[in-house]
Design an enzyme around this catalytic site. Structure first.
Site, PDB file in Angstrom:
ATOM      1  N   HIS A 224       2.670   8.271   0.894  1.00 24.78           N
ATOM      2  CA  HIS A 224       1.187   8.413   1.391  1.00 24.78           C
ATOM      3  C   HIS A 224      -0.036   7.251   0.897  1.00 24.78           C
ATOM      4  O   HIS A 224       0.926   6.636   0.122  1.00 24.78           O
ATOM      5  CB  HIS A 224       0.849   9.651   2.069  1.00 24.78           C
ATOM      6  CG  HIS A 224       0.525  10.921  -0.285  1.00 24.78           C
ATOM      7  ND1 HIS A 224       1.735  11.059  -0.875  1.00 24.78           N
ATOM      8  CD2 HIS A 224      -0.687  10.470  -1.169  1.00 24.78           C
ATOM      9  CE1 HIS A 224       1.670  10.797  -1.845  1.00 24.78           C
ATOM     10  NE2 HIS A 224       0.111  10.979  -2.354  1.00 24.78           N
TER      11      HIS A 224
ATOM     12  N   HIS B 228      -5.162  -5.215  -2.953  1.00 20.95           N
ATOM     13  CA  HIS B 228      -5.451  -4.723  -1.292  1.00 20.95           C
ATOM     14  C   HIS B 228      -5.157  -4.358  -0.594  1.00 20.95           C
ATOM     15  O   HIS B 228      -3.780  -4.628  -1.417  1.00 20.95           O
ATOM     16  CB  HIS B 228      -6.740  -6.144  -0.537  1.00 20.95           C
ATOM     17  CG  HIS B 228      -5.778  -7.235  -0.446  1.00 20.95           C
ATOM     18  ND1 HIS B 228      -5.476  -7.934  -1.517  1.00 20.95           N
ATOM     19  CD2 HIS B 228      -5.518  -7.064   0.670  1.00 20.95           C
ATOM     20  CE1 HIS B 228      -4.388  -9.069  -0.513  1.00 20.95           C
ATOM     21  NE2 HIS B 228      -4.617  -8.233   0.555  1.00 20.95           N
TER      22      HIS B 228
ATOM     23  N   GLU C 296      -7.921  -5.016   3.723  1.00 20.11           N
ATOM     24  CA  GLU C 296      -7.313  -7.040   5.338  1.00 20.11           C
ATOM     25  C   GLU C 296      -7.153  -6.197   6.476  1.00 20.11           C
ATOM     26  O   GLU C 296      -6.096  -5.304   6.242  1.00 20.11           O
ATOM     27  CB  GLU C 296      -6.493  -7.704   4.089  1.00 20.11           C
ATOM     28  CG  GLU C 296      -6.209  -9.175   5.472  1.00 20.11           C
ATOM     29  CD  GLU C 296      -5.450  -9.713   4.301  1.00 20.11           C
ATOM     30  OE1 GLU C 296      -5.283 -11.295   5.152  1.00 20.11           O
ATOM     31  OE2 GLU C 296      -5.043  -9.627   3.495  1.00 20.11           O
TER      32      GLU C 296
END
Length: 140
Positions: A8, A67, A116
């Site tokens: 998760h 990211h 992204e």
């Protein structure tokens, strides 16, 4: 030891309602449960969790390249970028890239977590690097 796939993703958020709205509208995540300080979503089979945390530093990581990237189809890319703009999402300046490295848009959620949407694959990236980045060492 064998590690499976990602179990998760959890993000600390300051405003649960604002974040729920963001993840539903930007990612199309399906809200599964909402509590006073948490929300769980199904994001195309990924368990996404939001937990409220008020008093934590939120700005430091924004200055890094850290990211999470999600795949989007090349033919959907322009529409995806337009949708981000329509939703008022904070779109970040992208880095310069060769067209063989495919297309990306970087953006943040309301708490500064960086994401992204990318049209390429790992194989695309490796193929590009093998042809251009002769200083790199590749392994099988």
């Amino acid at each position: 030891m064998r590690i499976g796939g990602i179990n998760h993703l959890t993000f600390s958020v300051s405003d649960l309602e604002k974040s729920i709205h963001f993840y539903q509208n930007v990612f199309g995540a399906k809200l599964l449960v909402k509590g006073r300080n948490l929300a769980y979503f199904d994001l195309n089979g990924i368990w996404l969790a939001l937990n409220v945390q008020q008093d934590i530093p939120r700005n430091d990581i924004q200055h890094s390249y850290t990211h999470i990237a999600f795949s989007v189809k090349e033919e959907d890319f322009d529409h995806v970028v337009e949708k981000l703009k329509e939703l008022g999402v904070n779109i970040l300046p992208g880095r310069e890239r060769d067209e063989r490295d495919k297309r990306s848009v970087y953006f943040t959620d309301p708490d500064g977590h960086k994401f992204e949407f990318h049209t390429g694959t790992l194989n695309d990236r490796l193929s590009y690097y093998k042809s251009e980045m002769h200083h790199m060492q590749f392994f099988d």
